[in-house]
Motif scaffolding. Structure first.
Motif, PDB file in Angstrom:
ATOM      1  N   GLY A 162     -35.753 -23.616  29.392  1.00  0.00           N
ATOM      2  CA  GLY A 162     -34.395 -23.353  29.199  1.00  0.00           C
ATOM      3  C   GLY A 162     -33.558 -24.625  28.364  1.00  0.00           C
ATOM      4  O   GLY A 162     -33.997 -25.613  28.624  1.00  0.00           O
ATOM      5  N   ILE A 163     -32.889 -24.297  27.468  1.00  0.00           N
ATOM      6  CA  ILE A 163     -32.378 -25.285  26.642  1.00  0.00           C
ATOM      7  C   ILE A 163     -30.683 -24.986  26.588  1.00  0.00           C
ATOM      8  O   ILE A 163     -30.332 -24.089  26.159  1.00  0.00           O
ATOM      9  N   GLY A 164     -30.030 -26.288  26.642  1.00  0.00           N
ATOM     10  CA  GLY A 164     -28.833 -26.415  26.704  1.00  0.00           C
ATOM     11  C   GLY A 164     -28.203 -25.811  25.227  1.00  0.00           C
ATOM     12  O   GLY A 164     -28.764 -26.223  24.161  1.00  0.00           O
ATOM     13  N   VAL A 223     -33.201 -28.923  20.007  1.00  0.00           N
ATOM     14  CA  VAL A 223     -34.562 -28.818  20.574  1.00  0.00           C
ATOM     15  C   VAL A 223     -34.992 -27.563  21.129  1.00  0.00           C
ATOM     16  O   VAL A 223     -36.334 -27.307  21.295  1.00  0.00           O
ATOM     17  N   ALA A 224     -34.458 -26.339  20.773  1.00  0.00           N
ATOM     18  CA  ALA A 224     -34.705 -25.073  20.630  1.00  0.00           C
ATOM     19  C   ALA A 224     -36.013 -24.916  19.723  1.00  0.00           C
ATOM     20  O   ALA A 224     -36.984 -24.463  19.718  1.00  0.00           O
ATOM     21  N   ARG A 225     -35.338 -25.485  18.507  1.00  0.00           N
ATOM     22  CA  ARG A 225     -36.322 -25.406  17.243  1.00  0.00           C
ATOM     23  C   ARG A 225     -37.713 -26.195  17.642  1.00  0.00           C
ATOM     24  O   ARG A 225     -38.792 -25.644  17.516  1.00  0.00           O
ATOM     25  N   ASN A 226     -37.473 -27.466  18.245  1.00  0.00           N
ATOM     26  CA  ASN A 226     -38.641 -28.037  18.600  1.00  0.00           C
ATOM     27  C   ASN A 226     -39.793 -27.685  19.498  1.00  0.00           C
ATOM     28  O   ASN A 226     -40.699 -27.544  19.637  1.00  0.00           O
ATOM     29  N   HIS A 283     -41.619 -24.660  17.877  1.00  0.00           N
ATOM     30  CA  HIS A 283     -42.730 -25.393  17.143  1.00  0.00           C
ATOM     31  C   HIS A 283     -43.450 -25.741  17.841  1.00  0.00           C
ATOM     32  O   HIS A 283     -44.908 -25.610  17.632  1.00  0.00           O
ATOM     33  N   LEU A 284     -43.447 -26.409  19.157  1.00  0.00           N
ATOM     34  CA  LEU A 284     -44.447 -26.917  19.934  1.00  0.00           C
ATOM     35  C   LEU A 284     -45.276 -25.638  20.501  1.00  0.00           C
ATOM     36  O   LEU A 284     -46.720 -25.837  20.648  1.00  0.00           O
ATOM     37  N   LEU A 285     -44.700 -24.888  21.064  1.00  0.00           N
ATOM     38  CA  LEU A 285     -45.259 -23.537  21.576  1.00  0.00           C
ATOM     39  C   LEU A 285     -46.270 -22.953  20.716  1.00  0.00           C
ATOM     40  O   LEU A 285     -47.207 -22.390  21.088  1.00  0.00           O
ATOM     41  N   ALA A 319     -31.842 -21.487  15.831  1.00  0.00           N
ATOM     42  CA  ALA A 319     -32.570 -22.779  15.823  1.00  0.00           C
ATOM     43  C   ALA A 319     -33.975 -22.483  16.367  1.00  0.00           C
ATOM     44  O   ALA A 319     -34.844 -22.847  15.938  1.00  0.00           O
ATOM     45  N   ALA A 320     -34.196 -21.397  17.316  1.00  0.00           N
ATOM     46  CA  ALA A 320     -35.453 -20.915  17.890  1.00  0.00           C
ATOM     47  C   ALA A 320     -36.382 -20.471  16.739  1.00  0.00           C
ATOM     48  O   ALA A 320     -37.523 -20.758  16.560  1.00  0.00           O
ATOM     49  N   THR A 321     -35.835 -19.439  15.976  1.00  0.00           N
ATOM     50  CA  THR A 321     -36.521 -18.861  14.907  1.00  0.00           C
ATOM     51  C   THR A 321     -36.984 -19.849  13.694  1.00  0.00           C
ATOM     52  O   THR A 321     -38.066 -19.790  13.075  1.00  0.00           O
ATOM     53  N   LYS A 322     -36.072 -20.888  13.462  1.00  0.00           N
ATOM     54  CA  LYS A 322     -36.406 -21.866  12.554  1.00  0.00           C
ATOM     55  C   LYS A 322     -37.801 -22.673  12.943  1.00  0.00           C
ATOM     56  O   LYS A 322     -38.761 -23.345  12.235  1.00  0.00           O
TER      57      LYS A 322
END
Length: 360
Positions: free
Chosen positions: A245-247, A253-256, A259-261, A283-286
């Protein structure tokens, strides 16, 4: 009609008379396209001078209720405001692109398109959240009280409920856009569960078996059990820590997180990603690019979108979401039905659609 009506001492005469004529137009005593009584008759009915009545007529012309340019008298326009003007009221107030939800932006864009393409007007009001002293609330209340709108579309800021006291006080037709309906008010319900189900169906058909989710915090908190249960029902593996869950104000934060996942060396990685909010899609797809993930070979992506105003996605993905064109049209139709005296459906369900399923 022939009765003499005198303005009260506490109100300006021209304001009172303008309000009374607007009321008579809104209630159908003066029908669209019909001629108003002659001015000398109106002067007698309302006990006003020619100068005062001319001021009244100027107000009604400016408000869009009458046309007095034909040299044959004054006529009610064919589409007066109470039949062609719909207020779009948001609980929230824009505070910058990173905080203003893309769904709300899509609604504003679509309202502008409807104004250009159809014979309607859709004024927008912000911060309508029970604070009667706010500037936009006062403007909206005046629009409603002076019959300048057919009805009000309230857009909720999930999970809060919109304040509907103005509707209940004035009886003006209204409709809400939210995830849960309120008693007695028609509601366009955004069916979030259909989004998860349709995304999982698609990913299973593509042969995927391990799924992760990127979503807003309240979505992760309130729907994580549903997502886990549906994933299991469709034969997917998932983990509680694969539901992030990301604000919306923190796209980095979604990108990071992604990336970590998906970072090389992780002992287990999902092969499918569902992004439930288009504020996070880009951001998530980045994050997938940063992790060097090959899409779709290593991971399939389903990214949320509000059609036709979809946000960028930097990798190949299947876009799934809600079409704001029929959504807004359903709101306008609900108000029209209520104004005609008929009973409008209390719940209008908007289910998720893939982009290639949308009607032209």
């Amino acid at each position: 009609m022939g009765n003499t009506i005198t303005a009260s001492r506490g109100a300006d005469k021209y304001t009172f008379v303008a309000s009374e004529i607007r009321r008579r137009i809104a209630t159908g005593e003066f029908m669209p396209g019909t001629q108003l009584p002659h001015r000398t008759e109106l002067e007698q009915i309302f006990q006003v001078s020619k100068v005062t009545l001319q001021r009244v007529m100027n107000i009604l012309i400016e408000d869009g209720f009458i046309d007095a340019t034909r040299n044959k008298g004054s006529f009610v326009v064919e589409r007066p405001p109470h039949l062609s003007r719909y207020a779009l009221a948001f609980q929230e107030t824009p505070r910058g692109n990173h905080l203003w939800a893309r769904f709300w932006m899509a609604l504003v864009n679509e309202a502008s398109c409807r104004e250009r393409e159809d014979n309607v007007s859709i004024p927008i009001f912000y911060g309508i959240d029970g604070q009667s002293d706010s500037s936009d609330y006062r403007k909206l209340a005046l629009e409603v009280e002076e019959h300048r709108v057919a009805g009000v579309i309230f857009v909720a800021a999930h999970p809060r409920e919109p304040d509907l006291s103005l509707l209940r006080r004035t009886g003006v037709p209204g409709v809400t856009i939210q995830s849960e309906p309120q008693q007695g008010v028609p509601c366009v319900v955004i069916n979030y569960e259909s989004f998860i189900i349709r995304a999982l169906e698609h990913l299973r058909a593509r042969g995927r078996r391990r799924v992760a989710f990127i979503c807003p915090p309240d979505y992760a908190e309130n729907r994580s059990e549903f997502m886990m249960a549906q994933a299991a029902a469709y034969g997917f593996e998932t983990r509680p820590y694969w539901i992030q869950g990301i604000g919306l104000e923190m796209p980095a934060v979604a990108r990071n997180c992604v990336h970590l996942l998906m970072a090389p060396g992780q002992p287990e990685r999902p092969d499918a990603l569902i992004i439930t909010d288009d504020n996070l899609t880009e951001a998530a797809t980045k994050g997938l690019l940063a992790a060097g993930v090959k899409v779709p070979a290593e991971m399939e992506v389903v990214g949320h979108a509000n059609f036709p105003w979809k946000t960028p996605c930097v990798v190949e993905s299947r876009r799934l979401g809600y079409d704001v064109r029929p959504l807004l049209a359903a709101c306008l139709q609900s108000i029209d039905v209520q104004r005609s005296g008929e009973t409008a459906p209390q719940i209008i369900d908007m289910t998720a659609q893939f982009e290639d399923e949308l009607s032209a």
